[in-house]
Motif scaffolding. Sequence first.
Motif, PDB file in Angstrom:
ATOM      1  N   GLU A  34       0.809  -1.223   0.000  1.00 53.68           N
ATOM      2  CA  GLU A  34       0.000   0.000   0.000  1.00 53.68           C
ATOM      3  C   GLU A  34       0.842   1.273   0.000  1.00 53.68           C
ATOM      4  O   GLU A  34       0.372   2.322  -0.433  1.00 53.68           O
ATOM      5  CB  GLU A  34      -0.965  -0.006   1.184  1.00 53.68           C
ATOM      6  CG  GLU A  34      -2.063  -1.044   1.022  1.00 53.68           C
ATOM      7  CD  GLU A  34      -3.008  -1.122   2.204  1.00 53.68           C
ATOM      8  OE1 GLU A  34      -2.739  -0.494   3.263  1.00 53.68           O
ATOM      9  OE2 GLU A  34      -4.020  -1.844   2.078  1.00 53.68           O
ATOM     10  N   SER A  35       2.080   1.183   0.444  1.00 51.98           N
ATOM     11  CA  SER A  35       2.962   2.351   0.426  1.00 51.98           C
ATOM     12  C   SER A  35       3.633   2.523  -0.938  1.00 51.98           C
ATOM     13  O   SER A  35       4.217   3.567  -1.209  1.00 51.98           O
ATOM     14  CB  SER A  35       4.048   2.214   1.504  1.00 51.98           C
ATOM     15  OG  SER A  35       4.943   1.170   1.168  1.00 51.98           O
ATOM     16  N   GLY A  36       3.570   1.492  -1.777  1.00 49.96           N
ATOM     17  CA  GLY A  36       4.194   1.559  -3.094  1.00 49.96           C
ATOM     18  C   GLY A  36       5.599   1.001  -3.135  1.00 49.96           C
ATOM     19  O   GLY A  36       6.284   1.114  -4.144  1.00 49.96           O
ATOM     20  N   VAL A  37       6.057   0.378  -2.059  1.00 49.53           N
ATOM     21  CA  VAL A  37       7.413  -0.174  -2.023  1.00 49.53           C
ATOM     22  C   VAL A  37       7.505  -1.477  -2.816  1.00 49.53           C
ATOM     23  O   VAL A  37       8.501  -1.741  -3.473  1.00 49.53           O
ATOM     24  CB  VAL A  37       7.897  -0.386  -0.570  1.00 49.53           C
ATOM     25  CG1 VAL A  37       9.237  -1.100  -0.519  1.00 49.53           C
ATOM     26  CG2 VAL A  37       7.979   0.956   0.153  1.00 49.53           C
ATOM     27  N   LEU A  38       6.458  -2.285  -2.756  1.00 45.25           N
ATOM     28  CA  LEU A  38       6.488  -3.528  -3.524  1.00 45.25           C
ATOM     29  C   LEU A  38       5.196  -3.742  -4.274  1.00 45.25           C
ATOM     30  O   LEU A  38       4.172  -3.126  -3.998  1.00 45.25           O
ATOM     31  CB  LEU A  38       6.832  -4.738  -2.645  1.00 45.25           C
ATOM     32  CG  LEU A  38       5.954  -5.163  -1.489  1.00 45.25           C
ATOM     33  CD1 LEU A  38       4.770  -5.982  -1.966  1.00 45.25           C
ATOM     34  CD2 LEU A  38       6.774  -6.016  -0.545  1.00 45.25           C
TER      35      LEU A  38
ATOM     36  N   ARG B  95       9.311  -2.282  -6.251  1.00 44.25           N
ATOM     37  CA  ARG B  95       8.965  -1.296  -7.269  1.00 44.25           C
ATOM     38  C   ARG B  95      10.135  -0.312  -7.402  1.00 44.25           C
ATOM     39  O   ARG B  95       9.988   0.900  -7.324  1.00 44.25           O
ATOM     40  CB  ARG B  95       7.672  -0.587  -6.898  1.00 44.25           C
ATOM     41  CG  ARG B  95       6.470  -1.513  -6.964  1.00 44.25           C
ATOM     42  CD  ARG B  95       5.190  -0.826  -6.623  1.00 44.25           C
ATOM     43  NE  ARG B  95       4.843   0.200  -7.609  1.00 44.25           N
ATOM     44  CZ  ARG B  95       3.721   0.921  -7.540  1.00 44.25           C
ATOM     45  NH1 ARG B  95       2.858   0.727  -6.558  1.00 44.25           N
ATOM     46  NH2 ARG B  95       3.469   1.839  -8.450  1.00 44.25           N
ATOM     47  N   ARG B  96      11.301  -0.871  -7.617  1.00 48.14           N
ATOM     48  CA  ARG B  96      12.533  -0.075  -7.668  1.00 48.14           C
ATOM     49  C   ARG B  96      12.453   1.018  -8.728  1.00 48.14           C
ATOM     50  O   ARG B  96      12.856   2.158  -8.477  1.00 48.14           O
ATOM     51  CB  ARG B  96      13.737  -0.979  -7.913  1.00 48.14           C
ATOM     52  CG  ARG B  96      15.057  -0.256  -7.777  1.00 48.14           C
ATOM     53  CD  ARG B  96      16.243  -1.148  -8.098  1.00 48.14           C
ATOM     54  NE  ARG B  96      16.532  -2.116  -7.078  1.00 48.14           N
ATOM     55  CZ  ARG B  96      17.368  -1.895  -6.053  1.00 48.14           C
ATOM     56  NH1 ARG B  96      17.942  -0.724  -5.909  1.00 48.14           N
ATOM     57  NH2 ARG B  96      17.614  -2.839  -5.188  1.00 48.14           N
TER      58      ARG B  96
ATOM     59  N   LEU C  92      10.781   8.513  -8.571  1.00 49.76           N
ATOM     60  CA  LEU C  92      10.212   9.518  -7.665  1.00 49.76           C
ATOM     61  C   LEU C  92      11.227  10.086  -6.678  1.00 49.76           C
ATOM     62  O   LEU C  92      11.209  11.284  -6.378  1.00 49.76           O
ATOM     63  CB  LEU C  92       9.047   8.904  -6.877  1.00 49.76           C
ATOM     64  CG  LEU C  92       7.815   8.538  -7.692  1.00 49.76           C
ATOM     65  CD1 LEU C  92       6.891   7.665  -6.867  1.00 49.76           C
ATOM     66  CD2 LEU C  92       7.108   9.801  -8.170  1.00 49.76           C
ATOM     67  N   PHE C  93      12.068   9.206  -6.149  1.00 48.70           N
ATOM     68  CA  PHE C  93      13.014   9.578  -5.089  1.00 48.70           C
ATOM     69  C   PHE C  93      14.389   9.015  -5.453  1.00 48.70           C
ATOM     70  O   PHE C  93      14.831   8.021  -4.870  1.00 48.70           O
ATOM     71  CB  PHE C  93      12.550   9.009  -3.741  1.00 48.70           C
ATOM     72  CG  PHE C  93      11.072   9.159  -3.479  1.00 48.70           C
ATOM     73  CD1 PHE C  93      10.506  10.414  -3.304  1.00 48.70           C
ATOM     74  CD2 PHE C  93      10.251   8.045  -3.423  1.00 48.70           C
ATOM     75  CE1 PHE C  93       9.134  10.544  -3.074  1.00 48.70           C
ATOM     76  CE2 PHE C  93       8.891   8.166  -3.196  1.00 48.70           C
ATOM     77  CZ  PHE C  93       8.331   9.420  -3.028  1.00 48.70           C
ATOM     78  N   PRO C  94      15.071   9.629  -6.428  1.00 46.09           N
ATOM     79  CA  PRO C  94      16.325   9.073  -6.945  1.00 46.09           C
ATOM     80  C   PRO C  94      17.344   8.769  -5.838  1.00 46.09           C
ATOM     81  O   PRO C  94      17.666   9.622  -5.019  1.00 46.09           O
ATOM     82  CB  PRO C  94      16.856  10.172  -7.874  1.00 46.09           C
ATOM     83  CG  PRO C  94      15.634  10.953  -8.271  1.00 46.09           C
ATOM     84  CD  PRO C  94      14.730  10.902  -7.061  1.00 46.09           C
ATOM     85  N   GLY C  95      17.800   7.521  -5.822  1.00 47.25           N
ATOM     86  CA  GLY C  95      18.838   7.092  -4.901  1.00 47.25           C
ATOM     87  C   GLY C  95      18.361   6.728  -3.504  1.00 47.25           C
ATOM     88  O   GLY C  95      19.122   6.148  -2.730  1.00 47.25           O
TER      89      GLY C  95
END
Length: 124
Positions: free
Chosen positions: A70-74, A88-89, A95-98
């Motif tokens: 739900e946070s968009g991490v996976l 979701r690399r 969105l947040f480079p690095g």
Amino acid sequence: MTTAAPAGRTLAHPARDEIRLEAVLHALADPMRLRVVRELAGCGGELSCSQIELPVTKSTTTHHFRVLRESGVLRQSYRGTAKLNGLRRDDLDALFPGLLQRILDAADRQSDRLGEAGGGAARR
């Protein structure tokens, strides 16, 4: 929200433009969820929920995977009876480079410093 619907099952995922930094940081702040992310980063692909062993109950494990999704991490998708998980690399890097790599590197350094198993697993 976008959804994946293989085999009639749907799981809600935020679209790339709906992913919020606060939600990502909250998801990664928990040691069990960070452990999941490190394992996924280390494998470089997808793993089923059962391939990632956590020292918590099944319901707590399910909660951790839901927070990460739900946070968009996976991203989670069903393949047969297995629920597969992948980072979701690409979305996070756009969105947040690095950010993700820096967190994974810091987790590796901490693991090495504390002598924990799995040190270095998160490197590309």
